[in-house]
Every structure is written in C-alpha cells, then in structure tokens.
Write an enzyme that holds these catalytic residues in place. Structure first.
Site, PDB file in Angstrom:
ATOM      1  N   LYS A 194     -13.781  -8.282  16.685  1.00 50.83           N
ATOM      2  CA  LYS A 194     -15.102  -8.254  17.327  1.00 50.83           C
ATOM      3  C   LYS A 194     -15.728  -6.855  17.306  1.00 50.83           C
ATOM      4  CE  LYS A 194     -14.521 -12.449  19.963  1.00 50.83           C
ATOM      5  NZ  LYS A 194     -13.175 -12.872  19.492  1.00 50.83           N
TER       6      LYS A 194
HETATM    7  C1  LIG Z   1     -12.881 -14.093  18.908  1.00 49.31           C
HETATM    8  C2  LIG Z   1     -11.591 -14.185  18.160  1.00 49.31           C
HETATM    9  C3  LIG Z   1     -11.343 -15.235  17.241  1.00 49.31           C
HETATM   10  C4  LIG Z   1     -12.328 -16.361  17.003  1.00 49.31           C
HETATM   11  O1  LIG Z   1     -13.493 -15.963  16.328  1.00 49.31           O
HETATM   12  P1  LIG Z   1     -14.811 -16.894  16.298  1.00 49.31           P
HETATM   13  O2  LIG Z   1     -15.859 -16.072  15.678  1.00 49.31           O
HETATM   14  O3  LIG Z   1     -15.105 -17.215  17.753  1.00 49.31           O
HETATM   15  O4  LIG Z   1     -14.482 -18.124  15.529  1.00 49.31           O
HETATM   16  C5  LIG Z   1     -10.157 -15.207  16.523  1.00 49.31           C
HETATM   17  N1  LIG Z   1      -9.238 -14.247  16.719  1.00 49.31           N
HETATM   18  C6  LIG Z   1      -9.424 -13.235  17.604  1.00 49.31           C
HETATM   19  C7  LIG Z   1      -8.358 -12.213  17.789  1.00 49.31           C
HETATM   20  C8  LIG Z   1     -10.609 -13.160  18.358  1.00 49.31           C
HETATM   21  O5  LIG Z   1     -10.800 -12.150  19.228  1.00 49.31           O
END
Ligand SMILES: *Cc1c(COP(=O)(O)O)cnc(C)c1O
Length: 462
Positions: A112
């Site tokens: 993120k």
């Molecule tokens: C947010 C997250 C996901 C999922 O991603 P999306 O964009 O919501 O599909 C997968 N792995 C980790 C470690 C995350 O923080």
C-alpha cells in the site's frame, strides 16, 4: 481526460476533483472516461529506465496536465525515494519461470506504500494550489492506517486521524502508526472493534457538519490515484522481463481488488498480459464469483492473512463496469441486488472476465504448508498474503512457458505470527525499523462514541 462513475449518474470530474472526492455521488466509483494507450514503441523505450521515470510516463495521461510535468516528476521522484531498495520494487527469481515482485520495500513494509506515498503528495499539491486544508479520516485493522500515515506525515495542508481498535491490532502494526510523532498525525484507539471504528468514519463522511466546512478526504482504495499508482509496477516488471516483445502473467493476492484491477488497466493500456490469477484466502468472494458465479456475501472469517479479510470487494465494481460494456445502469441494478441477496453475473460479462482472470482460494492450513514448502524449494520466507499467491500461481497458471510474476504484498517480518506458526523462528525487521519496539508512541484512547471522536477531530485539526 475526464472521470466517470461506474453507476452512470454522477457528474464527470477532472483528475484534481476525482483525487479530492472519494465515492461518486451516485454510490459508484470513478474510472477514466477513456483508457490511454501505451504503444509497442513506448513500452519498448521503457527498458532500462528508472522506476520513477516509468511511473511518470505511465501516469502522465491520467494526470491530464493538471499538474505540470516538472512538478509531477518531482512528486513521483520524492515518493519513490522513500523506498529502501534502489529498484523500488525489485523482481526476485524463484525458479525457471516464476518471479516474485517485491512490493514491500516502502516505509510500512506492505504494497500500500506504493500508492499512498504518491497520493499524500498529490493531495498536498492540490490543496496548496487551492489554499485549502483538508482532514483525512480512516479506520484500520492494520496495514492501510500505517501506510496512510506515512504517506501524509510530511503534508503541510493535511491532518490525518486514524482510528484503530484498542488492543486489537498487533504490536508491530500499532507501533508503525503511533510512533509517527508528526504534528499532523493523530492516532485514536477506539474502545471497540474494527467495525465500530469504521462505522464512525462512515458516519463522519455522511454528515460532515462537525468540520464546519473543512474538506474531508478518503484515502481508501476506491481513490482513483491509488489505482493509477499501482498500474506502474505491472508495466515496470513486465518490461523488465521482456515486454512488449513477450507476454507475462500475474498472480495477485487480492481482497478489495484494487491491486489486480490496476493490472487489468495496464493490460487495457496495451501491456501484453496472458493471464491474471486472483489469489484469495478463505474470504473467497472473488473466487466463488469467477468459478461458480456465486456473487454473494458470506460471514467474515479471521485468517492468517488478515489484510485480505473482507466480505465485499469494493473495487470489483470497476471491473464489472468494464465487463458489462460500461453500462452504468446494469452495474447499479446488479450491485443493489447484491446488497440484499445472493446474486449472479449475467453470462456474457462472466465469460469476458474468464478470458483474462483465473482464481484460486487458499485456507489457513495451506498457507502454513506453502510457507514451509516455498522455503524448502527457494530459501525465501513468504509472508502469509504472498503465500496465497505462490500457491495460486502454481495451481491456476495456464501456460508454464509464460513468465509468472507473483506480487509479494508484504514483508514477512510484518506478519510474524504466521511465519512462527509455520515453524520458523521469525524474521527480523529490516534495519531502518529495528528500533521500532523502543520508539516513543503517541495515541489517544476514546470511547466508541461518534460525538467523542468528532469532537476530538474538530479540536485537534490545525
Ligand atoms: C491490502 C492488502 C492486500 C489486498 O489488496 P487489494 O488491493 O485490497 O486487493 C493483499 N496483501 C496485503 C499485504 C495487503 O496489505
């Protein structure tokens, strides 16, 4: 370039407006009116460029001249200078034709950061230009809160308030948020659970009177700028493995569908992608929909891959909009039905989705088995989210001769519980974080009462 709503009723917006607005007024999500093309030549010319330069070239059409090129280049360079690896998102070869794309070298060790390091800076740029200030409010059970805080800590015109459930996030996750002592960062521990925290954030967006006119901004994954930032690493990694001259496939640990939807946009722009594999944990709405056409909500399950624990995948609506031929009315009808009862997609859109996407769901016992097996075969310790991807890539890939890129969405040190359960002694935090457990913390504990939270935000915003 304008942005339109997936439900067809809200006004079209500029890039600046779409970044400052969350959900569309008709309940839909914003998408670009047309998807810009990246031609064969343009892709070929990206070979060997820095990540920041590729990022600038991929995103520039979406920004639409609303930030001048030099300024935007500067924003992009600054955002990715916060990553600890020179390649920003390095590729790690696991075997003859399977690669990990390591998206976890940012400040909070999860993917993120790629989007939120950029979004904070873009928001601050537009607010300064307008001479406005804004407040960000968000609820978190872990990852998103710390990434948002790190993305906004240097933003002069933003104050950020992140609510987490008191004593219900891991120590590492809490400290990643509460040890950021910047003047514009406010951590609130709610005496309640995550749903209580999220309900208060939603209520604050629905009725913003307590802010007396100050803009409230959402940084959750429905913000278009987050998708746009994520398109970049699909392009950069495919080019590193030979695109546009050869196709690649991607496997993506998925929850709200923001990450894999960005990959789909890269493909629509012209990147040769043979297959997207959607990996889910036991919260498998995406897998059930693709595999059995069972588009229905099921009770939330707490898993070893907690950042993928969801009931509804909010960004899936953006893909449905494309699969339904951009018929906003059909999307609205489908999603309204979905809110109240189990439903199914129409045959033609489902068939379209199955041309590009496969899926696989991985339960907790299998996550532990995969962490052990992957270590045995490759010497890598995978985090539990990435482990779902590793297994899904092996089980659902269509063609073993096409390079498979599995997205590593978190650093294993961030999810030590699963790693220890799998039988390993744990993984050390990377050097820039090894004093995390000694750092000073700052947060405020509040009761799970809307009035108390809103009064705190109103008093403390600058
Ligand atoms: C947010 C997250 C996901 C999922 O991603 P999306 O964009 O919501 O599909 C997968 N792995 C980790 C470690 C995350 O923080």
């Amino acid at each position: 370039m304008r942005y339109i709503s997936t439900r067809g009723q809200a006004p079209a917006l500029s890039f600046e407006e779409v970044v400052l607005t969350g959900m569309a007024s008709d309940g839909g999500l914003y998408v670009p009116e047309t998807i810009p093309a990246l031609g064969h030549e343009e892709l070929a010319a990206m070979a060997g460029l820095s990540y920041a330069e590729i990022a600038f070239r991929v995103m520039q059409p979406y920004v639409n001249g609303e930030i001048d090129d030099d300024t935007f280049r500067g924003i992009v360079e600054e955002a990715y200078a916060t990553f600890s690896h020179d390649a920003v998102v390095p590729l790690n070869q696991l075997d003859a034709n399977h690669f990990l794309l390591e998206l976890f070298h940012g400040p909070t060790l999860a993917f993120k950061d790629v989007a939120l390091q950029l979004l904070g800076r873009i928001l601050d740029h537009f607010l300064k230009k307008r001479g406005e200030r804004a407040v960000i409010m968000g609820a978190t059970s872990g990852d998103t809160g710390s990434a948002a805080i790190e993305g906004c800590r240097h933003c002069d015109n933003l104050d950020i308030f992140i609510l987490h459930p008191h004593n219900r996030v891991s120590e590492v996750q809490r400290r990643q948020m509460t040890s950021v002592l910047a003047d514009n960062v406010f951590n609130v521990a709610i005496e309640g659970n995550f749903d209580d925290a999220q309900a208060m954030v939603k209520a604050s967006f629905a009725d913003q009177g307590f802010l007396e006119g100050t803009r409230l901004v959402a940084v959750n994954s429905i913000n278009w700028a987050r998708i746009m930032a994520q398109v970049v690493y699909y392009v950069a990694s495919a080019v590193a493995l030979g695109a546009p001259h050869r196709a690649v496939s991607f496997c993506v640990p998925s929850a709200n569908f923001g990450n894999v939807f960005a990959g789909y946009i890269a493909k629509r722009m012209g990147l040769p992608v043979e297959q997207f594999i959607i990996a889910t944990n036991a919260n498998d709405i995406l897998h059930r929909t693709l595999c059995d056409n069972d588009f229905s909500k099921q009770a939330l399950k707490a898993t070893l891959a907690p950042s993928m624990d969801i009931v509804v995948s909010s960004n899936f609506e953006r893909l449905l909009f494309e699969a339904y031929g951009r018929d906003g009315e059909a999307v609205r009808a489908l999603l309204e039905r979905f809110q109240s009862e189990p439903t199914a997609l129409a045959e033609a859109p489902l068939a379209t989705l199955r041309e590009s996407f496969a899926s696989h769901s991985v339960d907790d016992a299998t996550i532990l088995e995969v962490i052990r097996e992957a270590h045995h075969r490759t010497q890598e310790i995978l985090d539990p989210h990435t482990a779902t991807g590793y297994r899904a890539a092996e089980r659902a890939r269509a063609d073993a001769t096409t390079p498979m890129i599995t997205l590593a969405t978190a650093h294993p040190a961030k999810f030590a519980e699963a790693v220890v359960k799998a039988g390993f002694p744990g993984v050390p935090l990377p050097p820039h974080m090894d004093d995390l457990l000694e750092r000073e913390e700052r947060y405020t504990v509040l009761p799970a009462e809307l009035s108390a939270v809103q009064a705190f935000v109103a008093e403390n915003r600058r």
